[in-house]
Design an enzyme around this catalytic site. Structure first.
Site, mmCIF file in Angstrom:
data_model
loop_
_atom_site.group_PDB
_atom_site.id
_atom_site.type_symbol
_atom_site.label_atom_id
_atom_site.label_comp_id
_atom_site.label_asym_id
_atom_site.label_seq_id
_atom_site.Cartn_x
_atom_site.Cartn_y
_atom_site.Cartn_z
ATOM 1 N N ARG A 177 47.652 31.840 41.851
ATOM 2 C CA ARG A 177 46.221 32.177 41.657
ATOM 3 C C ARG A 177 45.307 31.531 42.707
ATOM 4 N NH1 ARG A 177 48.698 35.159 39.504
ATOM 5 N NH2 ARG A 177 48.879 35.631 37.295
ATOM 6 N N SER A 228 42.222 35.377 31.613
ATOM 7 C CA SER A 228 42.583 33.986 31.293
ATOM 8 C C SER A 228 41.526 33.066 31.882
ATOM 9 C CB SER A 228 43.932 33.628 31.907
ATOM 10 O OG SER A 228 44.926 34.442 31.362
ATOM 11 N N GLU A 323 40.361 29.292 36.229
ATOM 12 C CA GLU A 323 40.762 30.443 37.051
ATOM 13 C C GLU A 323 39.503 31.261 37.357
ATOM 14 O OE1 GLU A 323 44.322 32.516 35.670
ATOM 15 O OE2 GLU A 323 43.545 34.386 36.497
HETATM 16 C C1 LIG Z 1 40.626 41.779 30.512
HETATM 17 C C2 LIG Z 1 41.021 41.029 31.756
HETATM 18 C C3 LIG Z 1 42.361 40.825 32.041
HETATM 19 C C4 LIG Z 1 42.745 40.147 33.217
HETATM 20 N N1 LIG Z 1 44.077 39.989 33.477
HETATM 21 C C5 LIG Z 1 44.459 39.381 34.613
HETATM 22 C C6 LIG Z 1 45.857 39.246 34.935
HETATM 23 O O1 LIG Z 1 46.729 39.695 34.195
HETATM 24 N N2 LIG Z 1 46.183 38.625 36.097
HETATM 25 C C7 LIG Z 1 45.234 38.129 36.949
HETATM 26 O O2 LIG Z 1 45.610 37.580 37.991
HETATM 27 N N3 LIG Z 1 43.919 38.242 36.676
HETATM 28 C C8 LIG Z 1 43.506 38.854 35.540
HETATM 29 N N4 LIG Z 1 42.169 38.975 35.248
HETATM 30 C C9 LIG Z 1 41.166 38.359 36.121
HETATM 31 C C10 LIG Z 1 40.543 39.335 37.170
HETATM 32 O O3 LIG Z 1 40.677 40.648 36.755
HETATM 33 C C11 LIG Z 1 41.202 39.150 38.521
HETATM 34 O O4 LIG Z 1 40.983 37.851 38.979
HETATM 35 C C12 LIG Z 1 40.678 40.171 39.551
HETATM 36 O O5 LIG Z 1 41.548 40.167 40.634
HETATM 37 C C13 LIG Z 1 39.256 39.861 40.041
HETATM 38 O O6 LIG Z 1 38.823 40.936 40.867
HETATM 39 P P1 LIG Z 1 37.285 41.337 40.981
HETATM 40 O O7 LIG Z 1 37.142 42.424 41.971
HETATM 41 O O8 LIG Z 1 36.716 41.609 39.642
HETATM 42 O O9 LIG Z 1 36.680 39.992 41.583
HETATM 43 P P2 LIG Z 1 35.324 39.277 41.135
HETATM 44 O O10 LIG Z 1 35.483 38.785 39.735
HETATM 45 O O11 LIG Z 1 34.174 40.127 41.430
HETATM 46 O O12 LIG Z 1 35.312 38.046 42.128
HETATM 47 C C14 LIG Z 1 36.230 36.977 41.972
HETATM 48 C C15 LIG Z 1 36.185 36.150 43.256
HETATM 49 O O13 LIG Z 1 36.738 36.925 44.315
HETATM 50 C C16 LIG Z 1 35.862 36.920 45.432
HETATM 51 N N5 LIG Z 1 36.009 38.205 46.095
HETATM 52 C C17 LIG Z 1 35.925 39.436 45.519
HETATM 53 N N6 LIG Z 1 36.111 40.391 46.461
HETATM 54 C C18 LIG Z 1 36.316 39.748 47.644
HETATM 55 C C19 LIG Z 1 36.539 40.183 48.995
HETATM 56 N N7 LIG Z 1 36.600 41.476 49.308
HETATM 57 N N8 LIG Z 1 36.683 39.232 49.969
HETATM 58 C C20 LIG Z 1 36.624 37.912 49.673
HETATM 59 N N9 LIG Z 1 36.403 37.444 48.408
HETATM 60 C C21 LIG Z 1 36.263 38.354 47.419
HETATM 61 C C22 LIG Z 1 34.476 36.702 44.845
HETATM 62 O O14 LIG Z 1 33.588 36.147 45.785
HETATM 63 C C23 LIG Z 1 34.776 35.761 43.673
HETATM 64 O O15 LIG Z 1 34.781 34.422 44.117
HETATM 65 C C24 LIG Z 1 41.757 39.659 34.088
HETATM 66 C C25 LIG Z 1 40.394 39.870 33.803
HETATM 67 C C26 LIG Z 1 40.021 40.554 32.661
HETATM 68 C C27 LIG Z 1 38.574 40.796 32.368
#
Ligand SMILES: Cc1cc2nc3c(=O)[nH]c(=O)nc-3n(C[C@H](O)[C@H](O)[C@H](O)COP(=O)(O)OP(=O)(O)OC[C@H]3O[C@@H](n4cnc5c(N)ncnc54)[C@H](O)[C@@H]3O)c2cc1C
Length: 327
Positions: A177, A228, A323
């Site tokens: 992560r 998580s 996380e």
């Molecule tokens: C119901 C649910 C289930 C989930 N299950 C999992 C799972 O099974 N496994 C898991 O690993 N995660 C899980 N997650 C967490 C989340 O979905 C992941 O971390 C996901 O990858 C975040 O992507 P996002 O586009 O929403 O990023 P955001 O939440 O918008 O951003 C997260 C971080 O990433 C950075 N970021 C986003 N895009 C970029 C980019 N293009 N360049 C540089 N930095 C960037 C942002 O600045 C921020 O710091 C879950 C979340 C939810 C709500």
């Protein structure tokens, strides 16, 4: 001299037209459903938008933040001053000969997986159901059911604050992560290349479907949460050795899986399940699942998270690491 808000708004509207929203409520975007307003919210649909937004923030000395789908974010109740840019580049090219998929970092993971499954391209099918964008997944090295975004990644294109350049998978410094992007907060992932392999579309679709069914039990569709909350514990990363030994003497060793101990287990041991602060609660069925039961506030998320961290620290001697990302 500082430019006044009215002039900033005018300039932003001229550059971004409908792609800019003023005082946009982040509670409408975050999967946790909380957060005040983003002063200047920009949806960046191409590299030009991204570079313009960064340049604009710099020129006007405004704080700048990047989000994907905001599925891993706890946004401040007081809102965010400055520019919040949502990465919305959704280009997609799939080369059927080389099996390389080049995708914009703003592309959502699930629709991408559906397309790859349909075309019989394997490598991401087990991540079906992780919300968020490709960029967000790379940032946090997202993964599930034994597959991580890094597994089939070959290279990416980034903007490092000065120029657009490629980065190899090794240069991304992936770990559990984590990635280099957690240290280089100003680097922006623009697009990514994945090497996939041939597989039967029917079986890929079934794998994704079965996993999504399992996931729906932990994360019902209407649950407002960021996934998580805390990272699991990587046993080999516990330092010094004396602390590791002490820690291992306090936990059920059977719970260690692939060198990791679920933080949900530790949280359960300190009575986290069902705990509340305001409308923010820990799920009754999972110690590492913090959700918004209605009108939750970020101050309650932090209060509850800090309380749980203290309890785990006191009982097990180690500090849980979030996380989720605070905005
Ligand atoms: C119901 C649910 C289930 C989930 N299950 C999992 C799972 O099974 N496994 C898991 O690993 N995660 C899980 N997650 C967490 C989340 O979905 C992941 O971390 C996901 O990858 C975040 O992507 P996002 O586009 O929403 O990023 P955001 O939440 O918008 O951003 C997260 C971080 O990433 C950075 N970021 C986003 N895009 C970029 C980019 N293009 N360049 C540089 N930095 C960037 C942002 O600045 C921020 O710091 C879950 C979340 C939810 C709500």
């Amino acid at each position: 001299m500082e430019t006044d808000t009215k002039t900033i708004r005018k300039e932003l509207q001229k550059i971004f037209e409908k792609k800019v929203i003023f005082n946009h409520p982040l509670s409408e975007i975050t999967t946790l459903g909380i957060g005040g307003s983003a002063q200047y919210f920009i949806s960046a649909h191409n590299e030009g938008d991204i570079l313009n937004a960064i340049r604009f923030a710099k020129e006007h000395s405004l704080p700048f933040y990047l989000i994907g789908s905001a599925s891993n974010i706890v946004a401040n109740d007081k809102g965010v001053r400055g520019v919040v840019m949502q990465h919305s580049i959704t280009t997609l090219e799939i080369n059927n000969e080389t099996k390389i998929c080049r995708v914009g970092a703003g592309y959502s993971l699930l629709p991408l997986i559906h397309i790859l499954n349909k075309q019989g391209l394997s490598g991401m099918e087990k991540m079906a159901g992780i919300p968020g964008t490709v960029g967000g997944a790379i940032y946090g090295c997202a993964g599930a059911y034994g597959q991580e975004i890094k597994d089939c990644l070959i290279k990416i294109k980034i903007f490092d604050g000065k120029k657009v350049r490629p980065l190899t998978r090794d240069q991304c410094k992936f770990g559990y992560r984590t990635s280099i992007f957690k240290q280089r907060k100003n680097w922006i992932i623009l697009e990514a290349d994945f090497q996939l392999i041939n597989a039967d579309p029917k079986s890929l679709k079934k794998t994704s479907r079965d996993i999504m069914k399992l996931r729906a039990k932990k994360y019902p569709p209407d649950l407002k949460c960021p996934g998580s909350f805390f990272k699991n514990i990587v046993i080999d990363a516990i330092r010094p050795a004396a602390l590791k030994k002490q820690f291992l003497s306090k936990v059920d060793l059977q719970k260690i899986n692939h060198g990791k101990l679920a933080s949900g287990y530790l949280l359960e041991q300190v009575g986290a399940k069902g705990q509340k602060s305001g409308d923010i609660a820990v799920a009754e069925y999972h110690g590492n699942l913090i959700y918004n039961a209605g009108n939750g506030k970020s101050k309650d998320v932090k209060k509850l998270a800090n309380l749980l961290k203290k309890k785990v620290q006191k009982k097990f001697g180690i500090t849980l690491e979030e996380e989720v990302q605070y905005l």
